[in-house]
Each structure stands twice: as C-alpha cells, then as structure tokens.
Scaffold this motif. Structure first.
Motif, PDB file in Angstrom:
ATOM      1  N   LEU A 305     144.647  94.927   0.017  1.00  0.00           N
ATOM      2  CA  LEU A 305     145.506  94.942  -1.168  1.00  0.00           C
ATOM      3  C   LEU A 305     146.299  93.653  -1.299  1.00  0.00           C
ATOM      4  O   LEU A 305     146.533  93.172  -2.414  1.00  0.00           O
ATOM      5  N   PHE A 306     146.726  93.086  -0.185  1.00  0.00           N
ATOM      6  CA  PHE A 306     147.411  91.796  -0.253  1.00  0.00           C
ATOM      7  C   PHE A 306     146.464  90.684  -0.685  1.00  0.00           C
ATOM      8  O   PHE A 306     146.862  89.765  -1.404  1.00  0.00           O
ATOM      9  N   ARG A 307     145.223  90.760  -0.249  1.00  0.00           N
ATOM     10  CA  ARG A 307     144.228  89.776  -0.714  1.00  0.00           C
ATOM     11  C   ARG A 307     144.050  89.916  -2.222  1.00  0.00           C
ATOM     12  O   ARG A 307     143.941  88.911  -2.936  1.00  0.00           O
ATOM     13  N   ASN A 308     144.044  91.157  -2.720  1.00  0.00           N
ATOM     14  CA  ASN A 308     143.971  91.375  -4.168  1.00  0.00           C
ATOM     15  C   ASN A 308     145.172  90.771  -4.882  1.00  0.00           C
ATOM     16  O   ASN A 308     145.076  90.354  -6.033  1.00  0.00           O
ATOM     17  N   ALA A 309     146.322  90.739  -4.185  1.00  0.00           N
ATOM     18  CA  ALA A 309     147.540  90.190  -4.777  1.00  0.00           C
ATOM     19  C   ALA A 309     147.643  88.679  -4.600  1.00  0.00           C
ATOM     20  O   ALA A 309     148.651  88.080  -4.988  1.00  0.00           O
ATOM     21  N   GLY A 310     146.601  88.046  -4.012  1.00  0.00           N
ATOM     22  CA  GLY A 310     146.561  86.592  -3.920  1.00  0.00           C
ATOM     23  C   GLY A 310     146.982  85.994  -2.592  1.00  0.00           C
ATOM     24  O   GLY A 310     147.070  84.767  -2.465  1.00  0.00           O
ATOM     25  N   PHE A 311     147.205  86.811  -1.571  1.00  0.00           N
ATOM     26  CA  PHE A 311     147.616  86.302  -0.266  1.00  0.00           C
ATOM     27  C   PHE A 311     146.425  85.741   0.502  1.00  0.00           C
ATOM     28  O   PHE A 311     145.296  86.257   0.404  1.00  0.00           O
ATOM     29  N   THR A 312     146.653  84.717   1.295  1.00  0.00           N
ATOM     30  CA  THR A 312     145.670  84.235   2.250  1.00  0.00           C
ATOM     31  C   THR A 312     145.822  85.033   3.543  1.00  0.00           C
ATOM     32  O   THR A 312     146.871  85.654   3.785  1.00  0.00           O
ATOM     33  N   PRO A 313     144.802  85.027   4.420  1.00  0.00           N
ATOM     34  CA  PRO A 313     144.958  85.717   5.707  1.00  0.00           C
ATOM     35  C   PRO A 313     146.166  85.221   6.493  1.00  0.00           C
ATOM     36  O   PRO A 313     146.859  86.022   7.142  1.00  0.00           O
ATOM     37  N   GLU A 314     146.421  83.922   6.455  1.00  0.00           N
ATOM     38  CA  GLU A 314     147.571  83.369   7.178  1.00  0.00           C
ATOM     39  C   GLU A 314     148.883  83.891   6.603  1.00  0.00           C
ATOM     40  O   GLU A 314     149.834  84.199   7.338  1.00  0.00           O
ATOM     41  N   GLN A 315     148.954  84.006   5.285  1.00  0.00           N
ATOM     42  CA  GLN A 315     150.166  84.528   4.656  1.00  0.00           C
ATOM     43  C   GLN A 315     150.371  86.006   4.995  1.00  0.00           C
ATOM     44  O   GLN A 315     151.510  86.464   5.148  1.00  0.00           O
ATOM     45  N   ILE A 316     149.283  86.743   5.108  1.00  0.00           N
ATOM     46  CA  ILE A 316     149.388  88.150   5.486  1.00  0.00           C
ATOM     47  C   ILE A 316     149.955  88.276   6.895  1.00  0.00           C
ATOM     48  O   ILE A 316     150.850  89.106   7.158  1.00  0.00           O
ATOM     49  N   ASP A 317     149.471  87.463   7.819  1.00  0.00           N
ATOM     50  CA  ASP A 317     149.976  87.506   9.194  1.00  0.00           C
ATOM     51  C   ASP A 317     151.460  87.144   9.252  1.00  0.00           C
ATOM     52  O   ASP A 317     152.241  87.772   9.979  1.00  0.00           O
ATOM     53  N   GLU A 318     151.863  86.133   8.475  1.00  0.00           N
ATOM     54  CA  GLU A 318     153.264  85.723   8.468  1.00  0.00           C
ATOM     55  C   GLU A 318     154.137  86.818   7.869  1.00  0.00           C
ATOM     56  O   GLU A 318     155.244  87.102   8.374  1.00  0.00           O
ATOM     57  N   PHE A 319     153.663  87.449   6.809  1.00  0.00           N
ATOM     58  CA  PHE A 319     154.411  88.545   6.193  1.00  0.00           C
ATOM     59  C   PHE A 319     154.540  89.711   7.167  1.00  0.00           C
ATOM     60  O   PHE A 319     155.613  90.327   7.287  1.00  0.00           O
ATOM     61  N   ALA A 320     153.451  90.031   7.879  1.00  0.00           N
ATOM     62  CA  ALA A 320     153.469  91.145   8.830  1.00  0.00           C
ATOM     63  C   ALA A 320     154.498  90.914   9.928  1.00  0.00           C
ATOM     64  O   ALA A 320     155.162  91.860  10.384  1.00  0.00           O
ATOM     65  N   ALA A 321     154.664  89.657  10.369  1.00  0.00           N
ATOM     66  CA  ALA A 321     155.658  89.355  11.400  1.00  0.00           C
ATOM     67  C   ALA A 321     157.064  89.648  10.888  1.00  0.00           C
ATOM     68  O   ALA A 321     157.908  90.204  11.619  1.00  0.00           O
ATOM     69  N   ARG A 322     157.350  89.293   9.632  1.00  0.00           N
ATOM     70  CA  ARG A 322     158.667  89.564   9.067  1.00  0.00           C
ATOM     71  C   ARG A 322     158.866  91.065   8.830  1.00  0.00           C
ATOM     72  O   ARG A 322     159.973  91.592   8.998  1.00  0.00           O
ATOM     73  N   PHE A 323     157.800  91.745   8.461  1.00  0.00           N
ATOM     74  CA  PHE A 323     157.849  93.197   8.274  1.00  0.00           C
ATOM     75  C   PHE A 323     158.213  93.882   9.588  1.00  0.00           C
ATOM     76  O   PHE A 323     159.078  94.773   9.629  1.00  0.00           O
ATOM     77  N   ARG A 324     157.567  93.465  10.676  1.00  0.00           N
ATOM     78  CA  ARG A 324     157.854  94.074  11.981  1.00  0.00           C
ATOM     79  C   ARG A 324     159.300  93.818  12.410  1.00  0.00           C
ATOM     80  O   ARG A 324     159.944  94.682  13.006  1.00  0.00           O
ATOM     81  N   ALA A 325     159.816  92.629  12.113  1.00  0.00           N
ATOM     82  CA  ALA A 325     161.209  92.339  12.448  1.00  0.00           C
ATOM     83  C   ALA A 325     162.151  93.279  11.701  1.00  0.00           C
ATOM     84  O   ALA A 325     163.138  93.774  12.271  1.00  0.00           O
ATOM     85  N   ASP A 326     161.854  93.565  10.431  1.00  0.00           N
ATOM     86  CA  ASP A 326     162.685  94.499   9.679  1.00  0.00           C
ATOM     87  C   ASP A 326     162.558  95.924  10.214  1.00  0.00           C
ATOM     88  O   ASP A 326     163.534  96.692  10.199  1.00  0.00           O
ATOM     89  N   LEU A 327     161.366  96.309  10.679  1.00  0.00           N
ATOM     90  CA  LEU A 327     161.203  97.632  11.271  1.00  0.00           C
ATOM     91  C   LEU A 327     162.147  97.823  12.459  1.00  0.00           C
ATOM     92  O   LEU A 327     162.632  98.931  12.713  1.00  0.00           O
ATOM     93  N   LEU A 328     162.410  96.752  13.180  1.00  0.00           N
ATOM     94  CA  LEU A 328     163.245  96.819  14.372  1.00  0.00           C
ATOM     95  C   LEU A 328     164.713  96.546  14.084  1.00  0.00           C
ATOM     96  O   LEU A 328     165.514  96.419  15.017  1.00  0.00           O
ATOM     97  N   ASN A 329     165.060  96.446  12.829  1.00  0.00           N
ATOM     98  CA  ASN A 329     166.444  96.157  12.470  1.00  0.00           C
ATOM     99  C   ASN A 329     167.210  97.465  12.284  1.00  0.00           C
ATOM    100  O   ASN A 329     166.973  98.193  11.321  1.00  0.00           O
ATOM    101  N   PRO A 330     168.130  97.798  13.173  1.00  0.00           N
ATOM    102  CA  PRO A 330     168.821  99.087  13.079  1.00  0.00           C
ATOM    103  C   PRO A 330     169.766  99.197  11.902  1.00  0.00           C
ATOM    104  O   PRO A 330     170.259 100.282  11.609  1.00  0.00           O
ATOM    105  N   ALA A 331     170.028  98.108  11.213  1.00  0.00           N
ATOM    106  CA  ALA A 331     170.894  98.149  10.035  1.00  0.00           C
ATOM    107  C   ALA A 331     170.133  98.562   8.780  1.00  0.00           C
ATOM    108  O   ALA A 331     170.743  98.767   7.737  1.00  0.00           O
ATOM    109  N   ILE A 332     168.797  98.676   8.865  1.00  0.00           N
ATOM    110  CA  ILE A 332     167.984  99.097   7.724  1.00  0.00           C
ATOM    111  C   ILE A 332     167.624 100.564   7.908  1.00  0.00           C
ATOM    112  O   ILE A 332     166.930 100.925   8.866  1.00  0.00           O
ATOM    113  N   HIS A 333     168.091 101.404   6.999  1.00  0.00           N
ATOM    114  CA  HIS A 333     167.915 102.856   7.115  1.00  0.00           C
ATOM    115  C   HIS A 333     166.889 103.315   6.068  1.00  0.00           C
ATOM    116  O   HIS A 333     167.241 103.944   5.078  1.00  0.00           O
ATOM    117  N   ALA A 334     165.645 102.972   6.311  1.00  0.00           N
ATOM    118  CA  ALA A 334     164.594 103.132   5.298  1.00  0.00           C
ATOM    119  C   ALA A 334     163.875 104.465   5.419  1.00  0.00           C
ATOM    120  O   ALA A 334     163.809 105.071   6.491  1.00  0.00           O
TER     121      ALA A 334
END
Length: 338
Positions: A305-334
């Motif tokens: 789906l990210f490829r459909n949205a125009g992301f490159t594989p490298e951009q997907i990996d970089e986004f995933a790293a930031r996503f994981r950091a937010d998952l571990l952020n206890p101040a985000i109550h998602a």
C-alpha cells in the motif's frame, strides 16, 4: 475519524490511562534505557517480546515471492495485499490473542446456542475455528481463505477450504447457524455483497458476527495527533483507495446488516489498545500484544500500500523505524476503533 467518547463504551471496555503514563517527565523508551524512562522495564519489554517463532507456520506451495522478499497468495494472485508467510502468520496469531483478551477470553459475543454448522470467513491461520471447534466438538466448523496456510491436520469437526468469499458460495444446501468474520476491512472489493451471501446462507434464527476495525490511529487525549502512528493509518487508507478499497468500511456494517434484512442488530464499540498504557490489567496486556504484532510486522503490512502511495522501499524502511519508535513512546495513548 473522530475518537470515541467515554459514553460510547461499556464501562468494562473503557480504556482509562494508567496515571504513570501521564507524568510530564516520561520519555520514549526508544530514546532512553527503560531504567531512565520513568516506566517500569517490564511494561515495555515483557517476556513475550523475546519469544522465538514457533516454527509451526504453514508454507503454501503456490505462494508468490515479491520484490520485498515476502510471500503472498498465489490463488487469485494480487487480490489481497498482505503477506502469507511465517512472519505474517505470527502477526495474525498475536492479533487473535489480543482479540481474546479484548473479549475477556471469549471467541465471540453472539448469543449462539448449540450451533451445528459454523463458518469463519477469511480465516487466516485458522486459529479461531481451531479453538471454536475444540470448544464445540459437536459442531461442524468451516474456515475459508485465499491462502491455504492452516494446519493440515485440524480437529475432525473442522474443515479448511481455499475459497474466495466474494464468489458465489457453494457449501451445499445446509445452512450455517453462525457466521463469523474478524478484521476483514482489508479483504473485500464488495463487502456488502459478502454480507448478503452470509444472510442467504444463515439458518432462521442464526447469527452473524463481525469484529472489525478501521486503520485510524486515535487517542482520547490527543496524544496520537501528529505522530507517525497517525500518519501510518492515513497512508494505509490512501494506498487502499488506489485498489478501490475503503479501510473505514466497518462504519457501514450496522446500516448494511439492517438493509439486508438482519434483525436484532447490536453494535458495540471497543478500543484496540496499542501499548501498555491502560489502567486495566486486561487492556494493558492487550496493548502489549497488539504493539508487538505491529512492531514486528509494520513493514509487511505497509509495503504494497505504501508503494501504491509512491514510497520507495528505502522510504518504507525509514518510516517503519519512526513508527516503531512511536510504538515505544509511553506518552502516546493510541488505539484503533473496533
């Protein structure tokens, strides 16, 4: 999509925030060692996060390997955009575990009585019908999916079939007493038509139950706003729109069920908690499991789906790293709306 309001929940489902997660000096455990984050180490690194794969995943011989190294269904290739390999099977089983926690150990909420025939749509690894068949040994259970990744030797009262639920159903003249579908918002081009087939294949007095969500990442205190978690949900919906699918389709289920002819339609709002920020021990554990499933598998879930949205594989990996950091952020109550 607007967050749920407190009155939208049954009291037992309300996700109160653990006061420890409201301290202003709490920082992400991705930025500091857990001992310095203000949150107990076990809250973010529970023992199950260290688990190894069970090795019991099922390899489907006709699966297709894509350019990201993941395998996808070969039957009706391209219709579904999530993988079917071992990592994805682990994710599906973790979400099953988190769903049972959400439902307080139950497999379903419908008031079914002594069912004789039951159908599970888009069954995935088959873990739901496996457990249902064990709990109801006198019931014949059927699970269907595009991928044949279910155990090869299920209980005697369980049958797995490779099938496309959007094609005409051919299960014979005998109807089902209960039809179950969980987290299928990603699955169908015409979900209302699938729902209509469920109606036509249900015994009089039978029940159908949908347990579904959207991919909106919400929070009642606004802590998810502007985060990579929120952006991920937005990008997933954008990518899905290029395939003609609506990841918010579950908003229409109650209306569609009533239009099709179902009666006694009940809608119950729940929170698919992400992370261990809830006061309730039950929801805290659910959040841990959900976060683990997302942490391990965000790339596989997002890739097509990210490829459909125009992301490159490298951009997907970089986004995933930031996503994981937010998952571990206890101040985000998602949470995801379920």
């Amino acid at each position: 999509m607007e967050p749920f309001e407190p009155h939208d929940f049954h009291p037992e489902d309300y996700p109160d925030i653990d006061p420890r997660y409201l301290s202003p000096n709490i920082v992400s455990s991705a930025a500091l060692p857990p001992s310095q984050s203000g949150i107990p180490q076990e809250a973010w690194l529970p023992a199950e996060w260290y688990r190894e794969s069970s090795g019991s995943s099922v390899i489907e011989p006709n699966s297709v390997t894509e350019d990201n190294g993941r395998t996808y269904h070969g039957y009706k290739e391209g219709k579904y955009f999530l993988p079917n390999d071992a990592a994805e099977q682990d994710r599906l089983d973790l979400h099953h575990y988190s769903s049972r926690i959400m439902l307080q150990g139950r497999l379903y909420l419908a008031p079914i009585q002594a069912p004789k025939r039951v159908l599970d749509l888009a069954t995935g690894t088959g873990i739901w019908p496996m457990e249902f068949a064990q709990e109801h040994p006198d019931c014949h259970v059927v699970g269907t999916d595009l991928s044949k990744i279910q155990p090869q030797h299920p209980p005697a009262n369980l049958q797995f079939i490779r099938d496309d639920a959007e094609e005409p159903w051919e299960f014979g003249p005998e109807r089902f007493d209960f039809i179950h579908a969980r987290y299928v918002c990603t699955c169908f081009d015409n979900p209302k038509a699938v729902m209509r087939q469920a109606f036509e294949n249900l015994t009089p007095g039978g029940w159908v139950e949908y347990c579904d969500s959207t991919v909106d990442v919400l929070s009642m205190d606004g802590s998810s706003q502007g985060t990579t978690l929120e952006h991920w949900g937005e990008l997933m919906m954008t990518g899905a729109q290029t395939t003609g699918r609506d990841f918010r389709v579950s908003r229409h289920y109650k209306q569609w069920l009533e239009e099709i002819g179902f009666i006694d339609v009940v809608e119950r709002n729940m929170a698919g908690v992400v992370g261990p920020w809830c006061k309730s021990a039950r929801l805290k554990q659910m959040g841990r499991v959900t976060a683990r499933a997302l942490y391990d598998n965000v790339t596989g879930m997002s890739y097509k789906l990210f490829r459909n949205a125009g992301f490159t594989p490298e951009q997907i990996d970089e986004f995933a790293a930031r996503f994981r950091a937010d998952l571990l952020n206890p101040a985000i109550h998602a949470y995801f709306p379920v």
